[in-house]
Design a protein around this motif. Structure first.
Motif, PDB file in Angstrom:
ATOM      1  N   ARG A   1       0.852  -1.367  -0.083  1.00  0.00           N
ATOM      2  CA  ARG A   1       0.009   0.065   0.154  1.00  0.00           C
ATOM      3  C   ARG A   1       0.950   1.538   0.070  1.00  0.00           C
ATOM      4  O   ARG A   1       1.884   1.101   0.734  1.00  0.00           O
ATOM      5  CB  ARG A   1      -0.857   0.070   1.058  1.00  0.00           C
ATOM      6  N   LEU A   2       0.553   2.171  -1.047  1.00  0.00           N
ATOM      7  CA  LEU A   2       1.256   3.401  -0.998  1.00  0.00           C
ATOM      8  C   LEU A   2       0.451   4.470  -0.541  1.00  0.00           C
ATOM      9  O   LEU A   2      -0.560   4.989  -1.067  1.00  0.00           O
ATOM     10  CB  LEU A   2       1.570   3.640  -2.427  1.00  0.00           C
ATOM     11  N   PRO A   3       0.553   5.035   0.821  1.00  0.00           N
ATOM     12  CA  PRO A   3      -0.103   6.003   1.271  1.00  0.00           C
ATOM     13  C   PRO A   3      -0.172   7.472   0.485  1.00  0.00           C
ATOM     14  O   PRO A   3       1.055   7.694   0.344  1.00  0.00           O
ATOM     15  CB  PRO A   3      -0.018   5.916   2.831  1.00  0.00           C
ATOM     16  N   VAL A   4      -1.045   7.937   0.143  1.00  0.00           N
ATOM     17  CA  VAL A   4      -1.055   9.307  -0.672  1.00  0.00           C
ATOM     18  C   VAL A   4      -1.517  10.310   0.072  1.00  0.00           C
ATOM     19  O   VAL A   4      -0.662  11.518   0.393  1.00  0.00           O
ATOM     20  CB  VAL A   4      -1.690   9.328  -2.124  1.00  0.00           C
ATOM     21  N   LEU A   5      -2.702  10.221   0.338  1.00  0.00           N
ATOM     22  CA  LEU A   5      -3.232  11.239   1.161  1.00  0.00           C
ATOM     23  C   LEU A   5      -3.786  10.652   2.424  1.00  0.00           C
ATOM     24  O   LEU A   5      -4.038   9.595   2.648  1.00  0.00           O
ATOM     25  CB  LEU A   5      -4.603  11.665   0.713  1.00  0.00           C
ATOM     26  N   ARG A   6      -3.318  11.473   3.643  1.00  0.00           N
ATOM     27  CA  ARG A   6      -3.587  10.988   4.980  1.00  0.00           C
ATOM     28  C   ARG A   6      -4.407  11.839   6.054  1.00  0.00           C
ATOM     29  O   ARG A   6      -3.920  12.958   6.205  1.00  0.00           O
ATOM     30  CB  ARG A   6      -2.236  10.379   5.740  1.00  0.00           C
ATOM     31  N   ASN A   7      -5.719  11.202   6.196  1.00  0.00           N
ATOM     32  CA  ASN A   7      -6.538  12.250   7.229  1.00  0.00           C
ATOM     33  C   ASN A   7      -6.613  13.647   6.782  1.00  0.00           C
ATOM     34  O   ASN A   7      -6.386  14.379   7.944  1.00  0.00           O
ATOM     35  CB  ASN A   7      -5.708  11.771   8.705  1.00  0.00           C
ATOM     36  N   LEU A   8      -6.782  14.030   5.861  1.00  0.00           N
ATOM     37  CA  LEU A   8      -6.584  15.272   5.284  1.00  0.00           C
ATOM     38  C   LEU A   8      -8.103  15.928   5.769  1.00  0.00           C
ATOM     39  O   LEU A   8      -9.272  15.354   5.726  1.00  0.00           O
ATOM     40  CB  LEU A   8      -6.744  15.503   3.727  1.00  0.00           C
ATOM     41  N   GLN A   9      -8.031  17.437   6.255  1.00  0.00           N
ATOM     42  CA  GLN A   9      -9.179  18.039   6.501  1.00  0.00           C
ATOM     43  C   GLN A   9      -9.037  19.507   5.759  1.00  0.00           C
ATOM     44  O   GLN A   9      -7.951  19.792   5.434  1.00  0.00           O
ATOM     45  CB  GLN A   9      -8.919  18.362   8.062  1.00  0.00           C
ATOM     46  N   LEU A  10     -10.065  20.013   5.190  1.00  0.00           N
ATOM     47  CA  LEU A  10     -10.041  21.037   4.537  1.00  0.00           C
ATOM     48  C   LEU A  10     -11.255  21.888   4.384  1.00  0.00           C
ATOM     49  O   LEU A  10     -12.523  20.965   4.215  1.00  0.00           O
ATOM     50  CB  LEU A  10      -9.676  20.670   2.980  1.00  0.00           C
ATOM     51  N   ASP A  11     -11.395  23.156   4.635  1.00  0.00           N
ATOM     52  CA  ASP A  11     -12.745  23.878   4.193  1.00  0.00           C
ATOM     53  C   ASP A  11     -12.526  24.839   3.618  1.00  0.00           C
ATOM     54  O   ASP A  11     -11.464  25.889   3.303  1.00  0.00           O
ATOM     55  CB  ASP A  11     -12.986  24.477   5.896  1.00  0.00           C
ATOM     56  N   ILE A  12     -13.306  24.890   2.287  1.00  0.00           N
ATOM     57  CA  ILE A  12     -13.313  26.205   1.239  1.00  0.00           C
ATOM     58  C   ILE A  12     -14.819  26.594   1.359  1.00  0.00           C
ATOM     59  O   ILE A  12     -15.580  26.020   1.021  1.00  0.00           O
ATOM     60  CB  ILE A  12     -12.849  25.668  -0.052  1.00  0.00           C
TER      61      ILE A  12
END
Ligand SMILES: Nc1ncnc2c1ncn2[C@@H]1O[C@H](COP(=O)(O)OP(=O)(O)O)[C@@H](O)[C@H]1O
Ligand SMILES: [Mg+2]
Length: 256
Positions: free
Chosen positions: A27-38
């Motif tokens: 497994r290649l982790p790319v995005l981890r536990n990302l939070q974002l508000d736009i």
């Protein structure tokens, strides 16, 4: 009229989003536990080294890919696949060579059930908006790279999306064309009042266009960083605060 819904038009929320790919049985982790508000109508640039997951994130926002865990909400509603409130623009506009500019821009609208006349009226509006009013009868092979990309932008806008998702849209253009197109994109973003999420590897472009820059790290364990670009518009690339912001962003990458 529901005023609350109106103020949320084009709002993007990312919650606990993770994505990994299988690579040689690992497994290649790319995005981890990302939070974002736009917030609706804001412009966010995504920057980071090659392979850090910029395109992956944009494809998930577009609904072209699914996260492993977590979710994306548009105006509070979970994303389930592609939707007409979002339009995607890639580096290559992929125009249909046998159709004119007008044909390319109106095509998607006739597919959606508008009459030919309705589709062409709306298409002409957006062709003028991107500055190609005199070229509606031209074929893709007669256009420069910058003009072709303008057609791609007009085509994306015809469906009147709340959110424009752009993956290195100016990456293939000459330096001068690129600067003009950055100004054009800013104007279109303001006039159309869309939310804009733009992937770029050009830090100056990120500062010129956006309210926020999301820096995705490549290194394992490093956290994404969100930087506010609180510079007045129209922006001036040679102004001292702009230059200071560019230095600050370069420092994020260990550059001086
Ligand atoms: N469909 C896929 N299958 C396997 N690996 C992928 C796939 N898409 C992307 N990757 C890998 O995920 C990482 C991030 O890719 P990408 O989001 O395209 O990076 P960027 O756009 O930032 O250059 C890279 O290591 C890439 O090889
Ligand atoms: Mg990419």
């Amino acid at each position: 009229m529901n005023v609350v819904e109106d103020t949320r038009r084009g709002e993007v929320t990312v919650r606990d989003l993770s994505k990994s790919f299988a690579l040689n049985g690992q497994r290649l982790p790319v995005l981890r536990n990302l939070q974002l508000d736009i917030r609706g109508g804001e412009a966010l640039a995504i920057v980071g080294p090659s392979g850090c997951g910029k395109t992956t994130l944009l494809r998930i926002l577009a609904g072209l890919d699914r996260p492993d865990t977590g979710e994306v909400l548009i105006d509070g509603h979970p994303v389930r696949g592609v939707g007409t409130e979002r339009a995607v623009i890639f580096q290559e506009p992929r125009l249909l060579p046998w159709l004119t500019v007008l044909g390319n821009v109106s095509f998607g609208l006739t597919v959606r059930g508008l009459t030919q006349a309705e589709a062409e009226t709306r298409a002409r509006h957006y062709i003028r908006l991107v500055g190609l009013g005199d070229f509606e009868a031209a074929y893709p092979r007669q256009l420069s790279g910058g003009m072709a990309q303008r057609v791609g932008i007009a085509r994306a806008l015809t469906v009147q999306p709340e959110i424009l998702l752009l993956d290195e849209p100016l990456g293939a253009l000459y330096a001068m064309t690129k600067l003009t197109m950055q100004e054009e994109l800013t104007r279109i973003w303001r006039e159309e009042k869309v939310t804009m999420v733009l992937v770029t590897h050009d830090l100056e472009e990120a500062i010129y266009l956006s309210d926020w820059v999301l820096v995705l790290p490549k290194a394992k364990g490093a956290l994404p960083r969100l930087i506010e670009i609180d510079l007045p518009r129209p922006r001036d690339r040679s102004e001292s605060r702009f230059v200071a912001m560019r230095k600050r962003l370069m420092a994020e990458f260990g550059l001086h």
